[in-house]
Design an enzyme around this catalytic site. Structure first.
Site, PDB file in Angstrom:
ATOM      1  N   ASP A 227       0.359   5.801   2.889  1.00 15.26           N
ATOM      2  CA  ASP A 227      -0.237   4.465   2.830  1.00 15.26           C
ATOM      3  C   ASP A 227      -1.592   4.666   2.164  1.00 15.26           C
ATOM      4  OD1 ASP A 227      -1.935   2.299   3.370  1.00 15.26           O
ATOM      5  OD2 ASP A 227      -1.014   1.870   5.290  1.00 15.26           O
TER       6      ASP A 227
ATOM      7  N   ASP B 156       0.809  -1.231   0.000  1.00 15.76           N
ATOM      8  CA  ASP B 156       0.000   0.000   0.000  1.00 15.76           C
ATOM      9  C   ASP B 156       0.830   1.263   0.000  1.00 15.76           C
ATOM     10  OD1 ASP B 156      -2.586  -1.276   2.228  1.00 15.76           O
ATOM     11  OD2 ASP B 156      -2.274  -1.488   0.068  1.00 15.76           O
TER      12      ASP B 156
ATOM     13  N   LYS C  35       2.247   3.013  19.239  1.00 14.71           N
ATOM     14  CA  LYS C  35       1.333   4.096  19.629  1.00 14.71           C
ATOM     15  C   LYS C  35       1.716   4.769  20.956  1.00 14.71           C
ATOM     16  CE  LYS C  35      -2.737   2.334  17.172  1.00 14.71           C
ATOM     17  NZ  LYS C  35      -2.059   1.246  16.457  1.00 14.71           N
TER      18      LYS C  35
END
Lengths: 453, 360
Positions: free
Chosen positions: B218, B110, B162
C-alpha cells in the site's frame, strides 16, 4: 633590553582540550597552520630589543617541544628556552622560582603571557603606554571589553579612567564588577618580584604555623590573579591598557577553530604568504584558508572559509571543507564534507561521508561577546559542539558523524550523532591497549552523566 | 468489463506530494500510480474504468481524457459530494456498473502488486458466488484486518480486525471482483464494506478469498512508497530487465527516464527511480530514492531513502536520509543535512534538519 615569558602549563592543565591534547601538548596544537605558541613568539620577536623568550611549564622534556624550539629559533632568529617547573607552581610561582633567569642580563621589563590565549598581541603599544607613565608602576595588564554576563568568567579589572590605574581586581566574580577583563598578557618591571616575594614569604609563614600541613598545596604555589593583583590593585602599582583588537581564550577544541579564524584574518596584514588563493589547477578557495605546502589537494575540492590544512594531508575530488582544521597526514576521500570539525592526525574520512559539528562562536551581533567556555553536557545530553576526530580515526564511506567526539585509534563502522565514542561494537577485535573493550559494551554509547576524559 | 477504482480524497498521507498533484497522478516508478492499475485492467479486458473520487480535480479530469484516447477505453468520474465510506461509492456508480451481468473489479487506488486480474476473473467464475477478495500474506497481521478462510476452496468464514492473538496472516489486499447483484446489498449512504457488507456475504457463503502471489504494497505514505518501489523494481528485473539501467556507476535495480542527465563519477542505486528531465550532477551518491520529474541534485550530494519532488533542487554537498520528502519546487541550500524532513512545496531550506520534522 626586554624579555618575554610564556606560561605553557603542563599535562594536567588543558584537559578541556582532550582528546587532541593526548597527542600533542596543547600549546603546540596548530592554530591557523602554526603551533599555538608560535603566534606569541612571532609577536615577541618583532619587539625591538627583545633578547630572549622563556617558556615556563611543567611538561616533561619531549620530542615535540624540542623540535618546536629548534625550528622556531631557526626561523625567527630569536633565542627561545624552556624552563621546566618541578611542580605546578601557579601563574606567579613559576616566574618567581625562575626570577634570576628572567632578570639575568638586566632587562628593563619583561612581557608575561599565557599560552592559551589568541591575540593580536599589541606589545609595542603596551611598551609605549608603559613608557609614558614612569615611576612606581610595576606592571601593565592588557585588558579588553566583554559583555556583562560573560565578564564573570574572567578576571575583572576596575580602572581609574583618568590615570588607567587598576583600582580593583577580582578573578571570576559571582556578581558583576567590571566589563574590562584580563587578557592574560602583561608587561612587568623587575619590581614585580618584590611583591610576589612578599606573598611567598607570607605563605611560608602560614604553613609553618599550621599544625598539620593541608593537602598538596605548596607554599611556592602563587597565583598572579588571586594572590598578587588583588593585593596590588588600588596601590598605584598596576595599570591597564585596553585593546580593541581581537582576543580570545583557547580552552576547548571549539575555540581553536574560532582562534584560527581570528589569526587567519590577521594573516592578511602580517603573513599574506600563509593564505591560499584559488589558482589554475588548484582547489577553489573561499575566504581565509591555510594550506601546508606538502598537502595534496584535488582541483575540484572547495575549501574555506576558515580552514587549515596540515602537512601531507590528502584531499580527494569534490571534497568540501569549511570552518575546520585538518591535521597532519589526514585523508579526506572523494565527495566527503567536513564542517565545523577537527580531523585528527592520520585520520581518514571515507567517500561521501559527512563529518559535522556545531559551531560555538560568540554572538556575532555583540562586538564584546566572547566564546563560551562550554560545559560538555547540558540537560542530560552532550552539548552540540565541534566534532573532533582524535588521531588515527577511520570514518567509513557514506556515514554521518555529527556533534561527536571520537577518541584516538578508532575504526568506526556506522553513523554517530551527539556522542563521545570511547569504544565500539562487539565484533571489534580486542585492542591490546584498550582494556575497556573487554567489557563487551554496545556500540555508540550515549553518555548522560559527567565523564572524565 | 468494468472496474471501479476507489481514489478517495486529498491523499493526505502522501503529503507534501499530494499538495501539488492528485494522488492517482503521482508518478510511481515513472508512471502515475493510477496508470499502473488501469493498464493492467485494460490488459485483462476492462474497457470502462470508473474513478470514485471525493474531491474533483481538473488535472485529474484532463489526464483521464488523455488516457481514454491513448488506451481506447472509457473513463468516468464518479464524484461523491459527501463521504460515502468504502462501500457507498459502489452504490453511487450503480448505473455505470450494472448495465450488464458481467462481474466488475473494485480496487483501492493505493495498491501496487503484480496485478492478477485475469486470475481473479477465472477464480471468481469458478466459484460462481457474488464476491472475491484478493488476500496477501503479511508479517505483522495484527496491524491490519485479517481474513479467515478455507484453504482449499477459498470460502471466507470471517474477518477479524487487528487480532490480539494469531488468527491468520492473510489480509485484505484491497482488490475485489463482484457480481453486479452485490449492488443490491449496498445503499447510497456512508457504508463500510468491511464492517457492514462483507460479514453478511461471508455468512451467506458468497465471499471467497484468492491468495496473491508475489509482492504487494500500500503505497499511500512515503515510507511505504519507497518500500513498494524496491519491490516493484525487483519485479521489473525479473520480468523485463531491459527496462533497468546498468553499467558503471549503477548498482542493483535502477530505473532511469531516457531524458534524465547523469554527471560523472555518480554512484546510483540500488533501488533508484529517476524521472523525466532529472539532472544528477557529478559525484552524486543516491540509493533507495525516487526523484520526480525535472528535479536536480547538485554535485557531491548523498541521498538515501528520499523522495525528491518535481522541479526541486538539492544543493551541493547535501546529505538527505531517513524518508526525507521534498514537495514540488523545493530548494535545499548547499551543505545541509536533512534527516526525515517533510518539506512542503515551494519552500527554501536554509538550515539543516537534524531530527525528523515537517517544514512548512
Amino acid at each position: 633590553m626586554l624579555k618575554a615569558v610564556i606560561l605553557i602549563g603542563g599535562p594536567q592543565k588543558g584537559t578541556r582540550f582532550r582528546p587532541l591534547s593526548f597527542e600533542v601538548p596543547k600549546p603546540l596544537f596548530p592554530v591557523a597552520g602554526v603551533p599555538m605558541l608560535q603566534h606569541h613568539i612571532e609577536a615577541c620577536a618583532k619587539v625591538p630589543g627583545m633578547k630572549e623568550i622563556l617558556l615556563l611549564g611543567f611538561y616533561q622534556p619531549n620530542e615535540e617541544l624540542n623540535r618546536f624550539l629548534m625550528t622556531v629559533q631557526q626561523e625567527l632568529k630569536v633565542s627561545v628556552r624552556y624552563l621546566q617547573e618541578f611542580a605546578a607552581l601557579g601563574t606567579a610561582g613559576g616566574i618567581y622560582h625562575f626570577r634570576d633567569q628572567i632578570l639575568s642580563g638586566g632587562p628593563s621589563a619583561f612581557f608575561l603571557m599565557n599560552a592559551d590565549v589568541c591575540s593580536a598581541f599589541p606589545l609595542l603599544e603596551m611598551l609605549r603606554f608603559h613608557g609614558n607613565h614612569g615611576d612606581a608602576h610595576c606592571g601593565v595588564l592588557l585588558g579588553t571589553t566583554a559583555n556583562r554576563t560573560q565578564s564573570l568568567n574572567y578576571g575583572c579589572i576596575v580602572e581609574n579612567q583618568q590615570t588607567n590605574e587598576v583600582l580593583h581586581f577580582v578573578e571570576k566574580p559571582s556578581t558583576f564588577v567590571s566589563d574590562i577583563i584580563n587578557c592574560g598578557i602583561y608587561l612587568f618591571t623587575p619590581e614585580i618580584f618584590g611583591h610576589i616575594g612578599a606573598v611567598f614569604q607570607r605563605n611560608q609563614q602560614d604553613r609553618l604555623q599550621e599544625e598539620q600541613p593541608q593537602g598538596r598545596q605548596r607554599a611556592e604555589v602563587i597565583h598572579l590573579e588571586q594572590d598578587v593583583f588583588t593585593e596590588l590593585a588600588g596601590q598605584q602599582r598596576l595599570r591597564v591598557y585596553k585593546t580593541q583588537h581581537f582576543w580570545s581564550q583557547i580552552k576547548s577544541a571549539g575555540s581553536a577553530i574560532y582562534a584560527s579564524r581570528l589569526y587567519l584574518d590577521q594573516y592578511k596584514h602580517t603573513h599574506p604568504e600563509r593564505l591560499a588563493s584559488s589558482a589554475e589547477g588548484g582547489p577553489k578557495i573561499i575566504g581565509n584558508v591555510y594550506i601546508h605546502p606538502t598537502a595534496n589537494i584535488d582541483p575540484t575540492a572547495v575549501l574555506g572559509p576558515n580552514v587549515s590544512i596540515g602537512k601531507g594531508v590528502c584531499i580527494g575530488a569534490g571534497v568540501r571543507v569549511r570552518e575546520s582544521i585538518v591535521l597532519h597526514g589526514a585523508t579526506l576521500q572523494d565527495h566527503s564534507c567536513v564542517l565545523n570539525s577537527i580531523v585528527g592526525w592520520d585520520s581518514t574520512v571515507g567517500k561521501w561521508a559527512r563529518v559535522e559539528g556545531t559551531p560555538s562562536d560568540p554572538n556575532p551581533n555583540d562586538p564584546y561577546a566572547k566564546i563560551d567556555s562550554e560545559t560538555l553536557f547540558r540537560d542530560g545530553g552532550l552539548t552540540p559542539s565541534i566534532t573532533i576526530l582524535g588521531c588515527n580515526v577511520n570514518i567509513p564511506s557514506e556515514v554521518i558523524i555529527r556533534n561527536s567526539i571520537v577518541l584516538p585509534h578508532k575504526d568506526l563502522n556506522r553513523s554517530f550523532k551527539n556522542q563521545i565514542i570511547l569504544y565500539t561494537q562487539l565484533q571489534e577485535p580486542d585492542h591490546p591497549l584498550d582494556s575497556a573493550s573487554r567489557t563487551r559494551s554496545s556500540s555508540g554509547l550515549s553518555f548522560k552523566n559527567q565523564i572524565i576524559l | 468489463m468494468k472496474a471501479l477504482i476507489l481514489v478517495g480524497g486529498y491523499g493526505t498521507r502522501l503529503r507534501p506530494l499530494t499538495l501539488s498533484v492528485p494522488k492517482p497522478l503521482v508518478e510511481f516508478c515513472n508512471k502515475p500510480i493510477l496508470l499502473h492499475q488501469v493498464e493492467a485492467l485494460v490488459k485483462a479486458g476492462v474497457n470502462h474504468v470508473v474513478l470514485a473520487v471525493s474531491y474533483m480535480s481538473e488535472l485529474l479530469e484532463r489526464e483521464m481524457r488523455a488516457q481514454e484516447e491513448r488506451l481506447g477505453i472509457k473513463i468516468s468520474l464518479s464524484h461523491e459530494k459527501e463521504p460515502l465510506g468504502t462501500a457507498g461509492p459502489l452504490a453511487l456508480a450503480r448505473e455505470l456498473l450494472s448495465d450488464n451481468d458481467e462481474p466488475f473489479f473494485v480496487l483501492n487506488s493505493d495498491v501496487i502488486c503484480d496485478f492478477p486480474f485475469e486470475d481473479m476473473l477465472k477464480f471468481h467464475k469458478h466459484h460462481g458466488k457474488e464476491g472475491t477478495i484478493v488476500v496477501t500474506k503479511v508479517e505483522e497481521p495484527s496491524k491490519y484486518g485479517v481474513v479467515v478462510y478455507e484453504g482449499d476452496t477459498g470460502r471466507i468464514h470471517r474477518f477479524v480486525e487487528k487480532p490480539q492473538v494469531f488468527v491468520s496472516n492473510k489480509i485484505n489486499a484491497g482488490m475485489y471482483i463482484f457480481t453486479p447483484s452485490v449492488l443490491q446489498r449496498i445503499q447510497l449512504r456512508p457504508t463500510s464494506i468491511e464492517k457492514e457488507i462483507f460479514p453478511v456475504m461471508a455468512e451467506q457463503g458468497h465471499l471467497y478469498a484468492m491468495e496473491l502471489q508475489g509482492f504487494w504494497m500500500d503505497i499511500g505514505q512515503p515510507k511505504d512508497f519507497l518500500t513498494g518501489m524496491c519491490m516493484y523494481l525487483q519485479s521489473v528485473r525479473q520480468q523485463a530487465p531491459e527496462k533497468l539501467r546498468t553499467g558503471t556507476g549503477f548498482h542493483g535495480n535502477v530505473l532511469v527516464d531516457p531524458t534524465a542527465v547523469i554527471g560523472q563519477n555518480c554512484s546510483i542505486g540500488p533501488n533508484v527511480t529517476l524521472g523525466a528531465g532529472v539532472v544528477l550532477e557529478d559525484g552524486v551518491r543516491i540509493k533507495r530514492c525516487t526523484v520526480l520529474k525535472g528535479a536536480r541534485v547538485r554535485s557531491h550530494s548523498w541521498l538515501e531513502s528520499c523522495i525528491v519532488g518535481w522541479s526541486s533542487s538539492v544543493g551541493q554537498w547535501v546529505r538527505m536520509e531517513n524518508v526525507t520528502v521534498l514537495g514540488e519546487d523545493v530548494i535545499v541550500n548547499d551543505e545541509l543535512y536533512l534527516n526525515g524532513a517533510n518539506v512542503l512545496p515551494h519552500k527554501s531550506i536554509t538550515d539543516s534538519v537534524p531530527e525528523p520534522r515537517i517544514i512548512m
